[in-house]
Scaffold this active site. Sequence first.
Site, PDB file in Angstrom:
ATOM      1  CG  LEU A  78      -1.968   1.121   1.252  1.00 18.15           C
ATOM      2  CD1 LEU A  78      -2.866   1.094   0.015  1.00 18.15           C
ATOM      3  CD2 LEU A  78      -2.832   1.047   2.513  1.00 18.15           C
TER       4      LEU A  78
ATOM      5  N   GLY B 108      21.808  17.639  17.510  1.00 16.19           N
ATOM      6  CA  GLY B 108      22.592  16.411  17.351  1.00 16.19           C
ATOM      7  C   GLY B 108      22.880  16.039  15.918  1.00 16.19           C
TER       8      GLY B 108
ATOM      9  NE  ARG C 155       7.468   9.567   5.791  1.00 14.74           N
ATOM     10  CZ  ARG C 155       8.318  10.309   6.498  1.00 14.74           C
ATOM     11  NH1 ARG C 155       8.799   9.885   7.646  1.00 14.74           N
ATOM     12  NH2 ARG C 155       8.683  11.498   6.043  1.00 14.74           N
ATOM     13  CB  CYS C 156       5.974   1.517   7.641  1.00 15.15           C
ATOM     14  SG  CYS C 156       4.539   1.341   6.583  1.00 15.15           S
TER      15      CYS C 156
ATOM     16  CG  HIS D 100       9.234  19.310  11.692  1.00 14.19           C
ATOM     17  ND1 HIS D 100       9.144  19.878  12.935  1.00 14.19           N
ATOM     18  CD2 HIS D 100       9.542  18.006  11.890  1.00 14.19           C
ATOM     19  CE1 HIS D 100       9.371  18.939  13.854  1.00 14.19           C
ATOM     20  NE2 HIS D 100       9.615  17.813  13.244  1.00 14.19           N
TER      21      HIS D 100
HETATM   22  N1  GLN Z   1      19.696  13.823  18.656  1.00 13.37           N
HETATM   23  C1  GLN Z   1      18.619  13.511  17.787  1.00 13.37           C
HETATM   24  C2  GLN Z   1      18.808  14.238  16.464  1.00 13.37           C
HETATM   25  O1  GLN Z   1      19.268  15.315  16.463  1.00 13.37           O
HETATM   26  C3  GLN Z   1      17.290  13.896  18.389  1.00 13.37           C
HETATM   27  C4  GLN Z   1      16.135  13.483  17.515  1.00 13.37           C
HETATM   28  C5  GLN Z   1      14.773  13.659  18.162  1.00 13.37           C
HETATM   29  O2  GLN Z   1      14.610  14.413  19.093  1.00 13.37           O
HETATM   30  N2  GLN Z   1      13.767  13.012  17.675  1.00 13.37           N
HETATM   31  O3  GLN Z   1      18.472  13.732  15.406  1.00 13.37           O
END
Ligand code: GLN
Length: 764
Positions: free
Chosen positions: A29, A441, A524-525, A703
């Site tokens: 799917l 990070g 998304r999976c 995002h």
């Molecule tokens: N240290 C992770 C990163 O920077 C944190 C990711 C997250 O908070 N989902 O990708």
Amino acid sequence: MPAPLIEPHATMSQAHILGFPRIGAGRELKTAVEAHWKGELPEAGLRAVGATLRQRHWDLQKAAGLDLVTVGDFAWYDHLHNATALFSAAPARFDLGRVDLAGYFAMARGTPQQPALAMKKWFDTNYHYLQPELNADSRFSLNRDWLLPEVREAQALGHKIKVVLPGPLSYLWLASADAAFDKLGLLSLLLNVYFVLLAELNAMGVACVQLDEPILALDLPQNWLDAYPVVYRELAATSPPLLLASYFGSVAEHAPLLRSLPMAGLHLDLVRAPDQLAAFLPDWPDDKILSLGIVDGRNLWRTDLVNALIALHPAHAQLGERLWISASCSLLHVPTDLALEHKLDPELRSWMAFATQKLDEIALLKRALNDGEAAVWKPLHAAGSAIQSRRRAPSTRRAEVRERCAAVGARDAERGAPFAQRIVQQRDALQLPLLPTTTIGSFPQTADIRAARAAFKQGKTSAADYESAMKASIRDAVSRQEALGLDVLVHGEAERNDMVEYFGEQLAGYAFTENGWVQSYGSRCVKPPVIYGDIARPKAMTVEWTRYAQSLTDKPMKGMLTGPITMLFWSFVRDDLPRSEVALQLALALRDEVGDLERAGIRVIQIDEPAIREGLPLKQAAWPDYLSWAVHAFRLSSSGVRDATQIHTHMCYSEFNDILPAIAAMDADVITIETSRSRMALLDAFAEFRYPNDIGPGLYDIHSPRVPALDEMRRLLQRALKVVPAERLWVNPDCGLKTRGWPETEAALSQMVATVRELRKELS
Ligand code: GLN
Ligand code: ZN
């Protein structure tokens, strides 16, 4: 009057499921939907894939020996969103008219003019649904292009059908609306559509309609509970026999209410809440069905069928054909078929059951009850041996881990000195400017990085070549950060495919499936790793990369770890130990890693806990217990260091208000959080609570590729300064940058640094 669901001559318990995973064992799917979005697969082709999957999943149910096949669990994106299409409940802002497939996807994914419907976590699972958007002007009407063709499709295939729909009260509860607007005001309008729909399903000869009311497991206000009798009395009048399905928790406190509703039956989740059966069985009306969910719909372990039969026997003796056997909830939350796993250790594999295997378990339980255990002796025996092998397996128990957990004392979860003293030492050691800048990070995972990782995984490159590729990316990340003028650097996480899998692969007690995909949202999976045994850390996991990164710079390099609670909630977890115990084991393994990083000269260590809020139980009464062991696990992982070593944590959601005391109790020296969505409300909450430690509210949303304007960042930072004293404020993006490209990342970060530099001047 609808036809009786229990045939006069029937004396046998029946078997059914609340829903089956729709994505396909090979994620067919996902492939088809994404191809359709790219314009590579026309609608007819997509529809053909959907029909094939539905047919396959119904056939599986029938072949296993279930008495009814479930229709209505299929969705192109999300099942709640299907109801929105079926009820013509599209928000006016999309200007859709009659919702067709294109309109359905437009609401799910957004359009150039309109943002998508909000996506929300489905109760305490990692599935996300599209939130219906309602207001005083919302109107509903039945769109017969949805659901009904699937019912006819199943009928044409000769199936006896149970149709599943979200119950009207759960549908309304889960919708978004202005705080001032009472969604219950829409109930009678919505019921009109259910009324028409149920009458049509009845006329079509549908055997049963399952109305899912999972909100019954939440803390519901009284006026919502009061609506249940009204709703169900009205619906039962024209409907096929109704099965009201509760799941994800106990509904025992509503037993008197639920007993009195005019429905044909009720489904209970006996995996999450086995004790609730005692609240229902004794005076269960003798014209009603009780469907018992005894096979775990949330986890991939094989059912202990003997124990299940022991639990079911009294119900069977009392109810006979009015006992239905099922899984606890829809099987949506488990992978589709264990038969596709060829690389799992055979013993471990024998302990598991995916959705397809769970159908057999349910059917087997039914046969054992109806025909006697002797009739199914062989498969019952085989299942029993697997359970015994799991119980006795040395691979699941490590004496040294058990002993260490038992020896943990309160002192182990405490830093040497309180924050106020630690921070003085840390400032001294780190010599950071006011408003220190850092990132969360990860840096962009370029095509080169992903290719290097994939080649190494497939054995196409040597360890030495892989190491030099990763070191090159670390050098690149460090030099870019130095050029940008960031204060606390990171190595960039190029070696990590995923923040949980990376650590799981290096810990004993973890296993990985090849095809254990579970739908997360839309197409998304995720493929959660499996915790099957005691957790131990055979060797350091991140020290070499971090040490190398630190060797390239005089600035502090942050060590980067995933916290125990996030490791727990983003995995399939063993069900033979309490989760709190598994969290303790994870915490101790991470504590050793933290210690090794410190010994390697790393002065700042970040332990990410983006999932801590996800673990919150559905009922608030259970929050304190959860928060106490979760906070303890985090503290245990982070408290083994010197006072001068700075512990950071990171969380990426913005609803903190109700758990701020627990977050403060984690006692991280610095917390970085996502704030782009509700900045002011969030920081106000921190200020009002007098959150004592350092905070880094995310200065921009990662995002989207959009680079915020300079004065936008400046305004946000000034706003933050109004509620957090400058000495305790850090500056960073919302989250990790691995999904972004370098150009936008460097543009945004250089603006972030420039903004901070200006403000530093003004402040000094
Ligand atoms: N240290 C992770 C990163 O920077 C944190 C990711 C997250 O908070 N989902 O990708
Ligand atoms: Zn994050």
